[in-house]
Scaffold this motif. Sequence first.
Motif, short mmCIF file in Angstrom:
data_model
loop_
_atom_site.label_atom_id
_atom_site.label_comp_id
_atom_site.label_asym_id
_atom_site.label_seq_id
_atom_site.Cartn_x
_atom_site.Cartn_y
_atom_site.Cartn_z
N ARG A 1 0.85 -1.09 -0.31
CA ARG A 1 0.02 -0.01 -0.09
C ARG A 1 0.79 1.30 -0.05
O ARG A 1 0.21 2.31 0.12
CB ARG A 1 -0.97 0.19 1.30
CG ARG A 1 -2.17 -1.04 1.18
CD ARG A 1 -2.69 -0.88 -0.18
NE ARG A 1 -4.14 -1.64 0.10
CZ ARG A 1 -4.65 -2.64 -0.61
NH1 ARG A 1 -3.85 -3.14 -1.51
NH2 ARG A 1 -5.68 -3.28 -0.13
N ASP B 1 3.98 1.73 -5.61
CA ASP B 1 4.26 0.79 -6.68
C ASP B 1 5.61 1.57 -7.81
O ASP B 1 5.38 2.51 -8.53
CB ASP B 1 3.07 0.58 -7.60
CG ASP B 1 3.39 -0.49 -8.56
OD1 ASP B 1 4.48 -0.91 -8.76
OD2 ASP B 1 2.40 -0.81 -9.58
N ASP C 1 4.21 -6.64 -11.03
CA ASP C 1 2.77 -6.39 -10.89
C ASP C 1 1.90 -7.48 -11.67
O ASP C 1 1.40 -7.26 -12.74
CB ASP C 1 2.36 -4.98 -11.58
CG ASP C 1 2.94 -4.08 -10.91
OD1 ASP C 1 3.25 -3.89 -9.85
OD2 ASP C 1 2.93 -2.95 -11.77
N ALA D 1 -5.89 -2.09 -8.58
CA ALA D 1 -5.91 -0.91 -7.53
C ALA D 1 -7.17 -0.47 -7.22
O ALA D 1 -7.29 0.30 -6.09
CB ALA D 1 -5.30 0.34 -8.16
N LYS D 2 -8.29 -0.94 -8.16
CA LYS D 2 -9.68 -0.53 -7.49
C LYS D 2 -10.40 -1.46 -6.59
O LYS D 2 -11.46 -1.16 -6.16
CB LYS D 2 -10.48 -0.47 -8.86
CG LYS D 2 -9.97 0.67 -9.86
CD LYS D 2 -10.67 0.84 -11.22
CE LYS D 2 -10.50 1.97 -11.89
NZ LYS D 2 -11.27 2.01 -13.34
N HIS E 1 -2.23 -4.15 -4.78
CA HIS E 1 -2.15 -2.80 -5.58
C HIS E 1 -0.94 -2.44 -6.21
O HIS E 1 -0.79 -1.64 -7.05
CB HIS E 1 -2.70 -1.98 -4.51
CG HIS E 1 -4.03 -1.55 -4.14
ND1 HIS E 1 -4.64 -0.56 -3.41
CD2 HIS E 1 -4.73 -2.40 -4.32
CE1 HIS E 1 -5.84 -0.72 -3.17
NE2 HIS E 1 -6.07 -1.89 -3.68
N TYR F 1 -2.78 -9.11 0.25
CA TYR F 1 -1.80 -8.02 0.21
C TYR F 1 -0.97 -7.53 1.29
O TYR F 1 0.10 -6.85 1.36
CB TYR F 1 -2.65 -6.68 -0.33
CG TYR F 1 -3.51 -6.30 0.50
CD1 TYR F 1 -3.28 -5.28 1.40
CD2 TYR F 1 -4.98 -6.71 0.52
CE1 TYR F 1 -3.96 -4.67 2.34
CE2 TYR F 1 -5.68 -6.11 1.48
CZ TYR F 1 -5.30 -5.07 2.20
OH TYR F 1 -6.26 -4.50 3.45
N SER G 1 -3.70 2.83 -0.73
CA SER G 1 -2.56 3.12 -1.10
C SER G 1 -2.01 4.69 -0.73
O SER G 1 -3.04 5.66 -0.96
CB SER G 1 -2.52 3.14 -2.70
OG SER G 1 -2.75 1.83 -2.95
#
Length: 487
Positions: A46, A49, A55, A60-61, A67, A100, A340
């Motif tokens: 968070r 990036d 990735d 991210a949504k 994220h 995450y 984030s």
Amino acid sequence: MNVAKWISTAVASALLASTISTTTIAHAEETHKIENESIYDVLVDRFFDDSVENDYNINAKDPKAFHGGDFAGIATKINHIQDLDFTMVSMGSVFSSDTYDGSAVVDYSKIERHFGTSKEFKSLLSDLHKINMKAMVDFPINNVSKDHVWALEGDHKDWYTAASDNRINWNTNNPDVQQALINAAVDFVSKYNVDGIRLTHLGNADTAFINKMISALKQQNNNLYVISNENSDANFDIDYNKQTIDTYQSIFKSVDEDSSKVEDPYKEYAYGKSEKPPALMIDDLNSARFTHASAQENMFPPTRIKVALAAIMTMPGVPIVTYGTEIAQNGVKPTDTLASMDFRTKEDIISYIGDLQSIRNKSETLRTGKYKLLENKNGLMVYERYSDNEKWIVMVNNTAKTQRYELDPSVIGKNKELHGMFENDIVRQSENGKYNLVSEREIVELYQVTDHKGYNIPYMIALGFVYLLFIGFIVALLRRGRKHKNA
């Protein structure tokens, strides 16, 4: 050119130069005590990036998905943490995980690929150490993934029990499980140069087992801090009590609140009944944000945050601050509280924390000195931090109006001066022999006590220099005007 702005900047510089010249803060000798630390609590995913190479299936949504934050992101934004002047970064669990936050551990022997490689993790640790910043990671003891490599081994059916959300808990009464967990933690510490381990999800693990793990970790690295984010009687380096968050949110969420319980989190430690310093927090990664509490009271969160942080950073204990506090991050549940980090948001909280931490880091007395409460009434708190070398008076005005406090000379002595670190005021004895402290609403001032020095010569020199510069500036403007007129 804005003349008024130029003058104010010059005068402020003179005041700062004067304060630094006349008020020297005692520097601490390097001692390995967790009381010397201030901890910035982040989650790798968070934060930021930086690398697209790791990735994998990020979204991210989706508040429950990865994220994209990584070790390279923390390294890229290391100046941000340095500006805040924290001494230690706690970055959550970094083990291979289904989630995450790293809590649903799949393999204690591997680094989560979304965060980067083992090499990149070591590089981040090296970068932090180069700027004298320590690093801490979480080690989840329970509530790990049902697909953990140990659980998939056929002869380990008696090692675990099912939990909710596709998780399992280890049977920590099983000696083989105990040894496996200890070995995993020790192997990690031996491989990576971390400065601290935070044991999380303690579950039903008994105190004897946890102490055994703490002992094994410290045998591997005698300077390693071992803490937890749960209440426990084990031999952790700090005393963590979740009630602390409720206590300080209730006191500092608004002005004129009942502050009678302000000492509760650190009272036993401050008065010598416990050798273990408390964790001082206004929120954490699992709680509602402090911003939410203040917003609910229709208060201005940045001001509330500054008052609360100034208090916990000058009280006896170890301040732990959650990432995003410096930008007044909001939220009640993890879907909102663990968003984030937004580096585009600029608040004066960042510079305030940096200034506050700078003073704390330079003063051993503010970190580990003795403590005495002088006043505590409905938001007005005055307390003393002192040692053989230094003495400070902290005035917390968490009220809706200007407050005055008469400090008796029996506390600090006669013929002293109190130098305010933030308001740049100097308080001397009045005609009645008292020291009259005055603070505007929602302000925390740190006064360093020094011997009375009479006239402030460095200040007068600095101010005279400002006047000379200003006169020179006016003369230059006049000459420039004549030249234009002649032309």
